[in-house]
Design an enzyme around this catalytic site. Structure first.
Site, PDB file in Angstrom:
ATOM      1  N   ASP A 104      -8.757  -6.756  -5.258  1.00 29.43           N
ATOM      2  CA  ASP A 104      -8.507  -5.578  -4.432  1.00 29.43           C
ATOM      3  C   ASP A 104      -9.559  -4.492  -4.718  1.00 29.43           C
ATOM      4  OD1 ASP A 104      -7.394  -3.352  -3.093  1.00 29.43           O
ATOM      5  OD2 ASP A 104      -5.372  -4.146  -3.385  1.00 29.43           O
ATOM      6  N   ASP A 152       0.840  -1.186   0.000  1.00 29.36           N
ATOM      7  CA  ASP A 152       0.000   0.000   0.000  1.00 29.36           C
ATOM      8  C   ASP A 152       0.888   1.253   0.000  1.00 29.36           C
ATOM      9  OD1 ASP A 152      -2.946   0.949   0.514  1.00 29.36           O
ATOM     10  OD2 ASP A 152      -1.791   1.979   2.054  1.00 29.36           O
ATOM     11  N   HIS A 189      -7.162  -6.588  -0.585  1.00 30.67           N
ATOM     12  CA  HIS A 189      -6.077  -5.620  -0.409  1.00 30.67           C
ATOM     13  C   HIS A 189      -5.062  -6.066   0.635  1.00 30.67           C
ATOM     14  CE1 HIS A 189      -4.120  -1.780  -0.818  1.00 30.67           C
ATOM     15  NE2 HIS A 189      -4.263  -1.510   0.466  1.00 30.67           N
TER      16      HIS A 189
END
Length: 424
Positions: free
Chosen positions: A354, A228, A382
């Site tokens: 995701d 991320d 995710h």
């Protein structure tokens, strides 16, 4: 994450501030939560056999009550144990001795699959994707590592997450023979900093990460992994310590080019992710007449947004552990040179299911500056460290085993070769 950072001129968004009575993000730090209360984490098989299942698949205790809260405490205890071990290594906690009872047989070695706890996730899982508490493999089935350039992984969490999110990946890698370091970036996990108004730069935010590299002896190299917003964090560090990084791995991560900031990347899917816009909550540490200083998420929407293929236990762990994301590091533009950042071999792991960083955005980042290889992790949300820990582990080991490049005869095309791996 995604258009959570569409914060320059928010309209009709859920907003909050200290003046409206919102508690400080550090009011209940991860380190103070009662992880080790409740039943023993490693209860005997006889006590587990006393439980029965209702028609919805929820475990019921012998007196008829749900034991979901007990399971959540158990899951949190595992994550806390790894955090204690990590901070003990850094001298920030008293010595913590890991119990050998933490090593459990893998599902493949058990003839009685019924003894495994059933996942509370709505998604039907295959045997290759089972998660147990904790997700470990024994010495007979651990993935053996061959000749590798580095046996040292450094795992960097994404925005809002902390070192706690890597507990399954850390365990699997260590059982396979790797050394693993995980960090809590400033204002994350057990860090005592107030995320909402005290983090002023990316250099400040990643200080615990740069501390690892400052202590790393010359000649030693690590495999640096970012998830991320952690992708921007590891890019910053790659520019500073190119000689100490063998490979860099981006997992559903912001992979920036020179002069970009994370907002430049995430804004590419603005107005296309209604769930993200609904879930985000801006925080105003300097007052509502000033720009927002951090962004948080509505905890009731975490499962749909970030953990749509993760177990209920992991969602519960995240809901009590995630902290706001400081905006100053997100807005900071990176300086990335070909000499430093560009000299490090990069790998990207795409998460197929995701909802936070879409496949479209992941593809756009890859095409903008192609890494050496790209892997697809099927069935992952995710948070692949929760939803696909075994698959993620296999990819990380495979990346570790990619042999060093032969400088003689190599070409730019070979260094930027794109390989799609659909097997996991």
């Amino acid at each position: 994450m995604g258009n959570a950072f569409d914060c320059i001129a928010p309209t009709n968004q859920k907003e909050t501030s200290r003046s409206r009575g919102r508690p400080s993000p550090t009011a209940t730090p991860f380190s103070t939560r009662p992880f080790f209360s409740g039943p023993s984490l490693f209860s005997s098989s006889s006590s587990r056999n006393k439980n029965t299942k209702n028609n919805k698949g929820l475990s019921l205790s012998s007196d008829g009550g749900h034991d979901s809260s007990s399971s959540i405490i158990q899951e949190q205890a595992v994550a806390a144990a790894f955090l204690f071990r990590h901070h003990q290594r850094n001298g920030s906690l008293p010595n913590f001795i890991r119990s050998t009872s933490a090593v459990h047989p893998s599902p493949g070695n058990s003839k009685k699959q019924g003894c495994l706890p059933k996942s509370l996730s709505a998604r039907r899982r295959s045997l290759s994707d089972l998660t147990i508490t904790p997700q470990l493999v024994n010495s007979h089935q651990e993935q053996k590592i061959g000749s590798v350039e580095s046996k040292h992984f450094v795992l960097v969490h994404g925005g809002g997450f902390g070192a706690w999110c890597w507990y399954k990946t850390m365990t699997l890698l260590e059982e396979a023979g790797f050394k693993v370091d995980v960090v809590d970036l400033i204002g994350s996990g057990v860090s005592s900093f107030d995320t909402n108004n005290s983090i002023t730069s990316l250099a400040h935010y990643v200080k615990p990460l740069t501390h690892i590299f400052d202590k790393l002896e010359d000649g030693n190299k690590v495999i640096l992994v970012g998830h991320d917003f952690g992708g921007a964090c590891i890019s910053f560090v790659m520019e500073l310590y190119p000689s100490k990084i063998a490979k860099a791995v981006f997992i559903a991560a912001a992979m920036l080019t020179n002069g970009q900031n994370a907002l430049d990347i995430f804004s590419q899917q603005m107005n296309s992710n209604d769930l993200m816009r609904e879930a985000r909550i801006f925080l105003y540490g300097n007052g509502r007449n000033n720009p927002p200083t951090a962004v948080d998420f509505d905890k009731t929407l975490l499962r749909d947004l970030l953990f749509n293929h993760s177990s209920a236990k992991d969602v519960a762990l995240a809901s009590v552990s995630m902290r706001p994301i400081p905006l100053e590091p997100v807005l900071e533009k990176l300086t990335l040179s070909d000499t430093n950042y560009g000299s490090i071999r990069r790998f990207y792991i795409k998460t197929q299911e995701d909802r936070a960083i879409s496949m479209y955005l992941q593809k756009a980042m890859i095409e903008s500056d192609p890494p050496e290889r790209v892997f697809r992790l099927k069935g992952s949300d995710h948070a692949p460290f929760f939803s696909r820990p075994q698959g993620l582990h296999k990819i990380l080991v495979e990346i570790a085993e990619v042999p060093p490049k032969q400088t003689s005869g190599s070409t730019t095309t070979e260094l930027r070769h794109l390989l799609e791996n659909d097997t996991l």
